[in-house]
Design an enzyme around this catalytic site. Structure first.
Site, short mmCIF file in Angstrom:
data_model
loop_
_atom_site.label_atom_id
_atom_site.label_comp_id
_atom_site.label_asym_id
_atom_site.label_seq_id
_atom_site.Cartn_x
_atom_site.Cartn_y
_atom_site.Cartn_z
N SER A 1 -7.03 11.96 5.32
CA SER A 1 -7.11 13.06 6.27
C SER A 1 -5.79 13.25 7.00
O SER A 1 -4.75 13.43 6.38
CB SER A 1 -8.29 12.81 7.23
N ASP B 1 -14.93 20.41 1.26
CA ASP B 1 -14.28 19.85 2.43
C ASP B 1 -13.95 20.95 3.43
O ASP B 1 -13.10 21.81 3.16
CB ASP B 1 -13.01 19.11 2.00
N HIS C 1 -15.60 14.26 3.05
CA HIS C 1 -14.29 14.04 3.66
C HIS C 1 -14.23 12.64 4.28
O HIS C 1 -13.25 11.90 4.09
CB HIS C 1 -14.05 15.11 4.73
#
Length: 324
Positions: A136, A270, A299
């Protein structure tokens, strides 16, 4: 790579100050100190995990254990929390009590980049090659690290569900930006009140919040209890608010310069980096190793798919490791 045994693996836990901020480090494998230049026992390669946000190392406990075993226990696998995202143990403050101000705004996005570079400088010999595995916002941090410290011996960077552009314009960003940038202080009081609950009640609330998952990593539940700390939440939300404002344009220059070292892994559903972000980067870098998830992983894969992700990564890196 063979999948490792199911037996417990060596796991060392540290709470340290890095750039003056409390930092949680989990080290998988027998190697605890990689800073001695002349040690004959230093490994050739370190796998270092750069977390997402919340950047609590505990969320990646199962992941690093599975990765270490998948690598046949040949290389250390470390995860370093973001500055101030961990609840320090008793007797340790969130900020080091010193007159020396090591880094201004260490809890901000830029500070977190410098925090990771500082950690490597102080704790890892410059002769050790690196595999950076980022998740991320950790992907943005990793690209910045490669940009700012080209001397790092990065063998590969694996960027999982990469939030490296247009965060505020993503479906989740449109929802969260007003909350993070204008209303985040309103969240502090309920968190403060919840912090007085017994640990067992906190754990029950976390289990209730994650009840929709078929399987949930137990370490994710214990780690989530940190989110009942006002100091942790304040640092997490502050960093997140900066992400919405600062992660705008993709750094295509750094990507182009390091393309052969990068592996991108995008999700199909996502809401932080939607599929058209994948389509566009794939078009801009047709020769890049840019993959789209075919397994439906979320995610936040650390909540329920750590072992599956670790197995994929060891498979992707087989050729690189055989050339060492």
């Amino acid at each position: 790579m063979k999948s490792g045994s199911e037996e417990p693996v060596p796991l060392h836990e540290e709470f340290i100050y890095c750039c003056g901020a409390a930092t949680h480090v989990l080290k998988c494998g027998p190697w605890k100190d990689l800073s001695k230049d002349e040690s004959e026992n230093l490994p050739r390669l370190l796998f270092m995990i750069i977390p997402g946000n919340p950047g609590l190392a505990g969320y990646y406990r199962t992941f690093i254990q599975a990765l270490y075993c998948g690598l046949n226990q040949q290389y250390p696998v470390w995860v370093v929390s973001h500055a101030g995202h961990c609840k320090p143990p008793s007797g340790m403050e969130m900020i080091e009590d010193t007159d020396i101000k090591e880094l201004e705004d260490v809890f901000g996005l830029n500070g977190q980049v410098e925090h990771k570079l500082n950690f490597l400088k102080k704790n890892v010999s410059k002769d050790i090659k690196l595999v950076l595995i980022a998740h991320s916002i950790g992907c943005y941090i990793t690209l910045e690290m490669m940009k700012r410290a080209s001397e790092l011996q990065v063998l590969r960077s694996v960027l999982l569900f990469p939030t490296i552009e247009r965060m505020a314009q993503s479906p989740q960003g449109k929802l969260m930006t007003p909350l993070l940038c204008k209303l985040r202080y309103a969240l502090y009081m309920p968190v403060y009140l919840l912090s007085f609950l017994p640990e067992g009640v906190k754990a029950s609330l976390v289990r209730f919040a994650l009840r929709g998952m078929k399987t949930c990593d137990e370490s994710s539940i214990t780690t989530s209890i940190n989110l009942f700390s006002v100091d942790c939440i304040a640092n997490i939300l502050y960093m997140a608010s900066q992400e919405m404002m600062k992660v705008v344009e993709r750094d295509s220059t750094t990507i182009k310069q390091n393309l052969k070292k990068l592996i991108f892994y995008y999700g199909t559903g996502d809401s932080w980096c939607p599929q058209h972000y994948y389509d566009e980067i794939k078009m801009d870098f047709p020769d890049g190793d840019i993959r789209l998830c075919e397994k439906g992983l979320r995610h936040a894969f650390v909540l329920d798919a750590s072992k599956e992700m670790a197995a994929m990564i060891t498979d992707w890196l087989q050729d690189d490791l055989t050339k060492l």
